[in-house]
Scaffold this active site. Sequence first.
Site, short mmCIF file in Angstrom:
data_model
loop_
_atom_site.label_atom_id
_atom_site.label_comp_id
_atom_site.label_asym_id
_atom_site.label_seq_id
_atom_site.Cartn_x
_atom_site.Cartn_y
_atom_site.Cartn_z
N ASP A 69 -0.76 -6.15 -0.20
CA ASP A 69 -1.11 -5.85 1.11
C ASP A 69 -2.42 -5.28 1.37
O ASP A 69 -2.99 -4.47 0.72
CB ASP A 69 -0.04 -4.51 0.88
CG ASP A 69 0.50 -4.01 2.11
OD1 ASP A 69 0.26 -4.65 3.41
OD2 ASP A 69 1.27 -3.17 2.29
N GLU A 125 9.89 -3.54 10.49
CA GLU A 125 10.12 -2.43 9.73
C GLU A 125 10.46 -1.31 10.89
O GLU A 125 9.93 -1.11 11.73
CB GLU A 125 8.65 -1.71 9.11
CG GLU A 125 9.08 -0.30 8.54
CD GLU A 125 8.16 0.06 7.44
OE1 GLU A 125 7.04 -0.58 6.92
OE2 GLU A 125 8.34 1.36 6.98
N LYS A 153 -0.47 -9.63 3.03
CA LYS A 153 0.27 -9.08 4.28
C LYS A 153 -0.74 -8.13 5.00
O LYS A 153 -1.53 -7.41 4.29
CB LYS A 153 1.48 -8.22 3.73
CG LYS A 153 2.34 -7.52 4.91
CD LYS A 153 3.66 -6.99 4.47
CE LYS A 153 3.46 -5.65 3.95
NZ LYS A 153 2.77 -4.61 4.94
N ASP A 208 0.80 -1.28 -0.04
CA ASP A 208 0.03 -0.17 -0.03
C ASP A 208 0.70 1.27 0.03
O ASP A 208 0.38 2.28 -0.27
CB ASP A 208 -1.00 0.08 1.09
CG ASP A 208 -0.41 0.13 2.49
OD1 ASP A 208 0.81 -0.19 2.64
OD2 ASP A 208 -1.21 0.18 3.57
N SER A 209 2.22 1.11 0.15
CA SER A 209 3.29 2.09 -0.13
C SER A 209 3.00 2.88 -1.43
O SER A 209 3.45 3.79 -1.59
CB SER A 209 4.45 1.63 -0.13
OG SER A 209 4.77 0.43 -1.00
N GLU A 232 -0.90 -5.51 8.55
CA GLU A 232 -0.05 -5.04 9.84
C GLU A 232 -0.79 -5.36 11.21
O GLU A 232 -1.90 -5.56 11.44
CB GLU A 232 0.03 -3.54 9.82
CG GLU A 232 0.52 -2.88 8.35
CD GLU A 232 0.83 -1.35 8.16
OE1 GLU A 232 0.37 -0.89 9.11
OE2 GLU A 232 1.21 -1.00 7.05
O1 KIV Z 1 3.55 -1.08 1.60
C1 KIV Z 1 4.83 -1.52 1.50
O2 KIV Z 1 5.41 -1.17 0.76
C2 KIV Z 1 5.34 -2.22 2.87
C3 KIV Z 1 6.87 -2.54 2.92
C4 KIV Z 1 7.54 -1.25 2.84
C5 KIV Z 1 7.16 -3.70 3.70
O3 KIV Z 1 4.57 -2.56 3.61
#
Ligand code: KIV
Length: 277
Positions: free
Chosen positions: A85, A184, A115, A46-47, A117
């Site tokens: 994510d 992280e 993934k 989600d980055s 959090e």
């Molecule tokens: O969203 C993302 O790219 C991440 C990574 C930086 C681990 O969570």
Amino acid sequence: MSDKFTTQSFLNAKKNNRKITMLTAYDYSMAQILDESGIDAILVGDSLAMPIQGKDSTLDVTIDEMLYHCRCAARGIKTTMLVGDMPFLTYQINSDEAVRNAGRFIQEGKVNAVKLEGGVSMAATVQAIVKAQIPVMGHIGLTPQSVNVFGGFKVQGKEESAAKALIEDAKALEDAGAFAIVLEAVPEKLAKLITEKVSIPTIGIGAGKYCDGQILVVHDMLGLYSDFTPKFVKQYAKLRETMAEAVCNYISDVKSQQFPEKQHTYTMNDDILERLY
Ligand code: KIV
């Protein structure tokens, strides 16, 4: 053709002391480059809120946006494992919603795993998703979806109580069935301890060299995104400068009529052309 990297490959890598390589990617061409270069796994993170959408946090990325980018990346890969994510509020409300949304990542996003959090607080949710046969990668330490609680993007786990909590988070994710954990912005020695205490691989980003693998945001490591570069990023290229130079050369060529040249143009029969005048 080499074998597809899987959740089992993650576990084997840790057992065999072989470092795991991960990068983010959000589209077909980038995923294809990473896959062809031999990266083990790609995260459609989600980055993407920052380098792709120009936002300053990940908080308002939607599941439909994530699924679109997952599908784009999925088309570019052959052997790399693809992880999607889960964005803010798609798994925090309750486990049923989390399982349904994780399922959308598999069915619509064409990813191999999701993934999310959180540690202890998300363990029951991770367990529910894993029970639905969807592999889960955990993410603890600086979890960007909690930026408003942390009061900024800050290193986590420096104090004793926070460090103990992170160790508990990692164990809770392992017990819940996660196949790997992203650490992280965690002090290197704490990341080492966590890595030794869990049987699943740790993937570090700003967590030092003792993690079982590493991940970076691809736009950061290629030097494509310049708004903010965290301390933990190593730039392996300066593609922003390379691209800007190419664009300037194009502008100059067009203006000076040095582009297009003969090899870039199509011809036609002159007799036909004559009759058109
Ligand atoms: O969203 C993302 O790219 C991440 C990574 C930086 C681990 O969570």
